[in-house]
Write a protein that holds these residues in place. Structure first.
Motif, PDB file in Angstrom:
ATOM      1  N   TRP A 473       0.831  -1.210   0.000  1.00 49.58           N
ATOM      2  CA  TRP A 473       0.000   0.000   0.000  1.00 49.58           C
ATOM      3  C   TRP A 473       0.868   1.263   0.000  1.00 49.58           C
ATOM      4  CZ3 TRP A 473      -1.883  -4.595   0.916  1.00 49.58           C
ATOM      5  CH2 TRP A 473      -3.218  -4.861   0.607  1.00 49.58           C
ATOM      6  N   ALA A 474       2.132   1.134   0.431  1.00 45.84           N
ATOM      7  CA  ALA A 474       3.049   2.278   0.405  1.00 45.84           C
ATOM      8  C   ALA A 474       3.706   2.454  -0.958  1.00 45.84           C
ATOM      9  CB  ALA A 474       4.127   2.100   1.473  1.00 45.84           C
ATOM     10  N   TRP A 475       3.362   1.577  -1.908  1.00 44.02           N
ATOM     11  CA  TRP A 475       3.888   1.679  -3.266  1.00 44.02           C
ATOM     12  C   TRP A 475       2.804   1.996  -4.281  1.00 44.02           C
ATOM     13  CZ3 TRP A 475       8.759   2.158  -4.643  1.00 44.02           C
ATOM     14  CH2 TRP A 475       9.764   1.702  -3.786  1.00 44.02           C
ATOM     15  N   ASP A 476       1.579   2.120  -3.843  1.00 46.13           N
ATOM     16  CA  ASP A 476       0.468   2.340  -4.773  1.00 46.13           C
ATOM     17  C   ASP A 476       0.251   3.839  -4.980  1.00 46.13           C
ATOM     18  OD1 ASP A 476      -2.030   1.004  -6.128  1.00 46.13           O
ATOM     19  OD2 ASP A 476      -2.771   2.735  -5.003  1.00 46.13           O
ATOM     20  N   ALA A 477       0.212   4.264  -6.235  1.00 47.37           N
ATOM     21  CA  ALA A 477       0.109   5.692  -6.549  1.00 47.37           C
ATOM     22  C   ALA A 477      -1.183   6.297  -6.013  1.00 47.37           C
ATOM     23  CB  ALA A 477       0.208   5.906  -8.053  1.00 47.37           C
ATOM     24  N   ASP A 478      -2.291   5.588  -6.168  1.00 49.32           N
ATOM     25  CA  ASP A 478      -3.569   6.125  -5.687  1.00 49.32           C
ATOM     26  C   ASP A 478      -3.577   6.253  -4.169  1.00 49.32           C
ATOM     27  OD1 ASP A 478      -4.543   6.279  -8.275  1.00 49.32           O
ATOM     28  OD2 ASP A 478      -5.497   4.294  -8.193  1.00 49.32           O
ATOM     29  N   VAL A 479      -2.993   5.284  -3.492  1.00 48.81           N
ATOM     30  CA  VAL A 479      -2.922   5.347  -2.035  1.00 48.81           C
ATOM     31  C   VAL A 479      -2.031   6.509  -1.599  1.00 48.81           C
ATOM     32  CG1 VAL A 479      -2.139   4.146   0.047  1.00 48.81           C
ATOM     33  CG2 VAL A 479      -3.386   2.893  -1.726  1.00 48.81           C
ATOM     34  N   LEU A 480      -0.856   6.613  -2.189  1.00 48.21           N
ATOM     35  CA  LEU A 480       0.075   7.677  -1.809  1.00 48.21           C
ATOM     36  C   LEU A 480      -0.511   9.062  -2.079  1.00 48.21           C
ATOM     37  CD1 LEU A 480       3.465   6.163  -3.027  1.00 48.21           C
ATOM     38  CD2 LEU A 480       2.648   6.384  -0.681  1.00 48.21           C
ATOM     39  N   ALA A 481      -1.306   9.178  -3.113  1.00 46.29           N
ATOM     40  CA  ALA A 481      -1.896  10.477  -3.443  1.00 46.29           C
ATOM     41  C   ALA A 481      -2.841  10.976  -2.353  1.00 46.29           C
ATOM     42  CB  ALA A 481      -2.649  10.392  -4.774  1.00 46.29           C
ATOM     43  N   THR A 482      -3.311  10.052  -1.490  1.00 46.86           N
ATOM     44  CA  THR A 482      -4.261  10.469  -0.457  1.00 46.86           C
ATOM     45  C   THR A 482      -3.596  11.170   0.717  1.00 46.86           C
ATOM     46  OG1 THR A 482      -4.155   8.359   0.758  1.00 46.86           O
ATOM     47  CG2 THR A 482      -5.768   8.530  -1.045  1.00 46.86           C
ATOM     48  N   PHE A 483      -2.258  11.027   0.868  1.00 43.27           N
ATOM     49  CA  PHE A 483      -1.647  11.643   2.051  1.00 43.27           C
ATOM     50  C   PHE A 483      -0.312  12.340   1.798  1.00 43.27           C
ATOM     51  CE2 PHE A 483      -0.112   7.212   2.260  1.00 43.27           C
ATOM     52  CZ  PHE A 483       1.241   7.382   2.490  1.00 43.27           C
ATOM     53  N   THR A 484       0.206  12.281   0.592  1.00 46.64           N
ATOM     54  CA  THR A 484       1.463  12.981   0.315  1.00 46.64           C
ATOM     55  C   THR A 484       1.193  14.416  -0.115  1.00 46.64           C
ATOM     56  OG1 THR A 484       1.389  12.128  -1.941  1.00 46.64           O
ATOM     57  CG2 THR A 484       2.684  10.900  -0.343  1.00 46.64           C
ATOM     58  N   ALA A 485       2.168  15.269   0.118  1.00 46.67           N
ATOM     59  CA  ALA A 485       2.051  16.660  -0.326  1.00 46.67           C
ATOM     60  C   ALA A 485       3.398  17.346  -0.225  1.00 46.67           C
ATOM     61  CB  ALA A 485       1.022  17.415   0.513  1.00 46.67           C
ATOM     62  N   ASP A 486       3.761  18.075  -1.295  1.00 48.36           N
ATOM     63  CA  ASP A 486       4.983  18.872  -1.230  1.00 48.36           C
ATOM     64  C   ASP A 486       4.657  20.233  -0.618  1.00 48.36           C
ATOM     65  OD1 ASP A 486       3.668  20.277  -3.219  1.00 48.36           O
ATOM     66  OD2 ASP A 486       5.034  19.667  -4.831  1.00 48.36           O
ATOM     67  N   GLU A 487       5.601  21.162  -0.654  1.00 47.98           N
ATOM     68  CA  GLU A 487       5.376  22.468  -0.030  1.00 47.98           C
ATOM     69  C   GLU A 487       4.217  23.219  -0.663  1.00 47.98           C
ATOM     70  OE1 GLU A 487       8.941  24.750   0.057  1.00 47.98           O
ATOM     71  OE2 GLU A 487       9.733  23.711   1.823  1.00 47.98           O
ATOM     72  N   ALA A 488       3.960  22.960  -1.951  1.00 46.56           N
ATOM     73  CA  ALA A 488       2.846  23.622  -2.642  1.00 46.56           C
ATOM     74  C   ALA A 488       1.518  22.915  -2.393  1.00 46.56           C
ATOM     75  CB  ALA A 488       3.141  23.675  -4.135  1.00 46.56           C
ATOM     76  N   GLY A 489       1.557  21.812  -1.629  1.00 45.99           N
ATOM     77  CA  GLY A 489       0.322  21.078  -1.350  1.00 45.99           C
ATOM     78  C   GLY A 489      -0.051  20.070  -2.409  1.00 45.99           C
ATOM     79  N   GLU A 490       0.846  19.810  -3.372  1.00 44.18           N
ATOM     80  CA  GLU A 490       0.542  18.887  -4.454  1.00 44.18           C
ATOM     81  C   GLU A 490       0.924  17.462  -4.057  1.00 44.18           C
ATOM     82  OE1 GLU A 490      -0.979  19.512  -7.373  1.00 44.18           O
ATOM     83  OE2 GLU A 490      -1.301  21.537  -6.564  1.00 44.18           O
ATOM     84  N   PRO A 491       0.042  16.495  -4.328  1.00 44.29           N
ATOM     85  CA  PRO A 491       0.376  15.096  -4.006  1.00 44.29           C
ATOM     86  C   PRO A 491       1.430  14.564  -4.967  1.00 44.29           C
ATOM     87  CG  PRO A 491      -1.701  15.191  -5.187  1.00 44.29           C
ATOM     88  CD  PRO A 491      -1.302  16.622  -4.910  1.00 44.29           C
ATOM     89  N   ILE A 492       2.060  13.491  -4.584  1.00 43.07           N
ATOM     90  CA  ILE A 492       3.084  12.908  -5.431  1.00 43.07           C
ATOM     91  C   ILE A 492       2.464  12.430  -6.743  1.00 43.07           C
ATOM     92  CG2 ILE A 492       2.876  10.582  -4.415  1.00 43.07           C
ATOM     93  CD1 ILE A 492       5.968  10.418  -4.661  1.00 43.07           C
ATOM     94  N   PRO A 493       3.042  12.778  -7.883  1.00 36.52           N
ATOM     95  CA  PRO A 493       2.449  12.393  -9.174  1.00 36.52           C
ATOM     96  C   PRO A 493       2.511  10.883  -9.392  1.00 36.52           C
ATOM     97  CG  PRO A 493       4.026  14.204  -9.432  1.00 36.52           C
ATOM     98  CD  PRO A 493       4.201  13.671  -8.047  1.00 36.52           C
ATOM     99  N   ALA A 494       1.481  10.349 -10.019  1.00 37.61           N
ATOM    100  CA  ALA A 494       1.418   8.914 -10.282  1.00 37.61           C
ATOM    101  C   ALA A 494       2.583   8.457 -11.148  1.00 37.61           C
ATOM    102  CB  ALA A 494       0.093   8.554 -10.945  1.00 37.61           C
ATOM    103  N   GLU A 495       2.987   9.302 -12.107  1.00 39.41           N
ATOM    104  CA  GLU A 495       4.094   8.896 -12.975  1.00 39.41           C
ATOM    105  C   GLU A 495       5.413   8.796 -12.206  1.00 39.41           C
ATOM    106  OE1 GLU A 495       3.167  13.318 -13.882  1.00 39.41           O
ATOM    107  OE2 GLU A 495       2.082  11.461 -13.413  1.00 39.41           O
TER     108      GLU A 495
END
Length: 640
Positions: A473-495
């Motif tokens: 679950w820590a390698w799934d793009a959709d899962v990671l998108a739910t809680f990651t964020a850079d300084e601009a608030g953007e989630p980690i891109p799926a690509e």
């Protein structure tokens, strides 16, 4: 029922000593009853013994935790002494012939299957303790067990407390992440202090462009525990062998494996060779890429070593897979990762984590009450102790604070890790998910009648499988998108996640063979004693590293001296890879397009996690898969 009322940190020592004596009094009371007027009814006898085992666990669980996390040295030492006292008492009970006779006289007739399983496990425990041996043998076994408890504590203390430091000029920190540099201030003498704790050691090995700094850090990291732990380990291996032979096993690996999925000690090297063979071609392929990139920078340096592997694996991932770990880590601020972990696991297993303010041993600890979302039933409590500090356990592990027993007490567990307070490496995120898997297992399986089967009570070579599966679950793009964020608030891109996965796939052959080096060392350090050919541990380590590991020995280092798994896992470090084979098979049942599908997650929770040790692990897995587990999923993953 409610969770434990823990004391303030300053009162922990007195609280633990009082609790220990109260619980040990219960142990002695039940034991005396079995000696003088044993219950004639099997079910009544089992319930009494369950009370004894619950009380013993109520001492061992908190003292083993607090000896590794409490900031006060006197408290840690008091907990170690209580562990020795408790283990001594349990060893005596395991060899008590009157108590054994009471159990041996019981008939399993009329018991339900789980109670009958409990009775069988009790009888096996007695026999493995040497209860049927002559008095002089039982006396020697008591001495050995007491000494082994002391040696294990000594080894843990050495590996925990031997944190080494480097003091370097700021100009040597080239390549290090800006936030990491900002957190390492220049001191009055113009130097920066680095330690061998993970938040320093891992980034330096991965990012530092100063090769001499990497070499100093790797050497310091591999030298932890040396030379203090070598005589401790040597004596430990010899005493384990003696113990095994006194209870009619040919060697320690055979004794240890007899109650594990693998079954026999001789199967351990066979499994190691099987994995090493399967990983040979992937490792060679991975290492060829790594060596070529290393040689492009240092053509005269020869074969790459452990000084440079982490750094050049990062270079390869950045240049050939377009994965920049320094960019990746900007998406993983610690606070968001911790919150995301709870959200993901809550959603997956139908749980709710409610923060609570309760007394704990350190201000870093965050506590949560855990509820079933659908019913609001209180399942137990967890504590997250996730940052390094002096005197604290220096790796990552789940500790029990209380084992759950239906109608008696709620399960309570603690996650002990050493993560940075700022940005995390993605490897840290994977580790956090992995260790949290153990915590979930402890929590969900803490609601049965028998303490013996509570929590992570399966065979020891299965316990890693649920945690290794949760890493997915820590390698799934959709899962990671739910809680990651850079300084601009953007989630980690799926690509970017897909590139990360490709980069991670690149190194799996290297990782598998490194694990087999550790597993071989774990096994052969013990088996050599049985074969009558114990060697210098450093020499044996060098030989095994040359046979299995992707890189050769770094001269002057003694990594075994801080390899803490030689304590708890003893000869069974193969467990990690054995469990990974099962984890890959378990994960094959989930739909990659919908990892939160409630039907499959619920079946897995109820048939595997919630059952604890109520069945053999192979049967739990077969219940979920609908068939025996297979090597196929792992082999296909390794080969691709």
């Amino acid at each position: 029922m409610k969770p434990l009322d823990l004391p303030a940190a300053s009162d922990t020592k007195a609280w633990m000593e009082e609790r220990a004596q109260t619980q040990l009094a219960v142990v002695r009371e039940v034991a005396d009853r079995f000696r003088t007027s044993p219950p004639p009814d099997a079910l009544e006898a089992l319930r009494e013994w369950n009370r004894l085992e619950t009380a013993a666990g109520n001492v061992l669980s908190p003292v083993q935790l607090l000896a590794n996390v409490h900031p006060d040295l006197a408290t840690r030492e008091a907990c170690e002494a209580l562990e020795v006292e408790t283990m001594k008492l349990l060893t005596e009970l395991g060899q008590d012939q009157a108590i054994y006779a009471a159990f041996a006289a019981l008939s399993p007739e009329g018991l339900d299957p789980l109670a009958a399983r409990y009775l069988d496990k009790i009888l096996v425990d007695f026999r493995r303790s040497g209860v049927d041996k002559p008095q002089e043998v039982r006396d020697r076994l008591k001495e050995i067990n007491k000494r082994l408890t002391t040696l294990d504590l000594d080894f843990s203390r050495i590996t925990r407390d031997d944190v080494r430091t480097l003091r370097v000029t700021p100009d040597r920190l080239g390549g290090m992440p800006a936030d990491w540099v900002a957190a390492h201030s220049v001191e009055d003498d113009g130097l920066v202090t680095l330690t061998t704790d993970y938040p320093d050691a891992v980034p330096v090995r991965t990012f530092a462009t100063d090769r001499s700094l990497r070499e100093e850090m790797v050497t310091a990291f591999l030298e932890r525990g040396w030379p203090q732990s070598e005589p401790v380990l040597t004596e430990m291996f010899a005493l384990r062998h003696e113990l095994a032979t006194l209870v009619d096993y040919p060697d320690w690996p055979s004794y240890d494996a007899d109650v594990k999925m693998i079954g026999t000690g001789s199967a351990i090297p066979e499994f190691i060779e099987k994995i090493a063979s399967a990983a040979a071609e992937p490792m060679e392929r991975d290492m060829a890429v790594l060596q070529a990139r290393f040689a492009a920078d240092l053509p005269e340096a020869g074969p790459i070593t452990g000084v440079d592997t982490a750094f050049y694996q990062e270079v390869v991932r950045r240049e050939q897979y377009d994965v920049d770990a320094q960019l990746v880590r900007t998406y993983f601020p610690f606070a968001k990762v911790r919150a995301g972990l709870l959200e993901v696991t809550g959603r997956l297993f139908g749980l709710r984590w409610e923060p609570v303010e309760v007394p704990v041993w350190h201000d870093d600890v965050a506590s949560y009450d855990v509820f079933v979302s659908a019913t609001d039933e209180l399942l137990g409590r967890i504590h997250l102790d996730l940052h390094p500090r002096p005197g604290k356990y220096s790796h990552a592990a789940q500790f029990s604070l209380a084992s759950g027993v239906a109608g008696t007490q709620l399960p309570e567990g603690v996650l002990v890790c050493n993560f940075p307070r700022g940005l995390m490496e993605h490897d840290d995120v994977v580790t956090l998910f992995h260790e949290f898997g153990h915590l979930l297992h402890h929590l969900l399986a803490g609601h049965g009648e028998w303490a013996r089967f509570s929590g992570v009570a399966t065979e020891w070579d299965f316990v890693e499988a649920p945690s290794q599966m949760l890493e997915e679950w820590a390698w799934d793009a959709d899962v990671l998108a739910t809680f990651t964020a850079d300084e601009a608030g953007e989630p980690i891109p799926a690509e970017l996640v897909e590139k990360m996965k490709a980069g991670e796939e690149y190194g799996k052959g290297i990782q598998a063979r490194q694990q087999m080096f550790y597993a071989a060392m774990s096994y052969w350090f013990h088996q050599d004693v049985a074969d009558g050919s114990p060697t210098d541990l450093t020499e044996r380590m060098i030989e095994l590293q040359a046979r299995y590991a992707p890189t050769a020995w770094l001269p002057g280092t003694h990594m075994f001296a801080s390899f803490g798994h030689l304590g708890g896992y003893s000869s069974a470090y193969y467990t990690y890879m054995w469990s990974l084979v099962i984890a890959k098979d378990l994960f094959s049942q989930f739909d990659p397009a919908d990892l939160f599908a409630p039907e499959i997650a619920g079946r897995y929770r109820d048939l595997v996690l919630a059952r604890g040790g109520e069945k053999d692990a192979a049967d739990l897995v077969a219940d979920f898969l609908g068939r025996p587990f297979s090597f196929d999923s792992y082999a296909a993953w390794l080969a691709r």
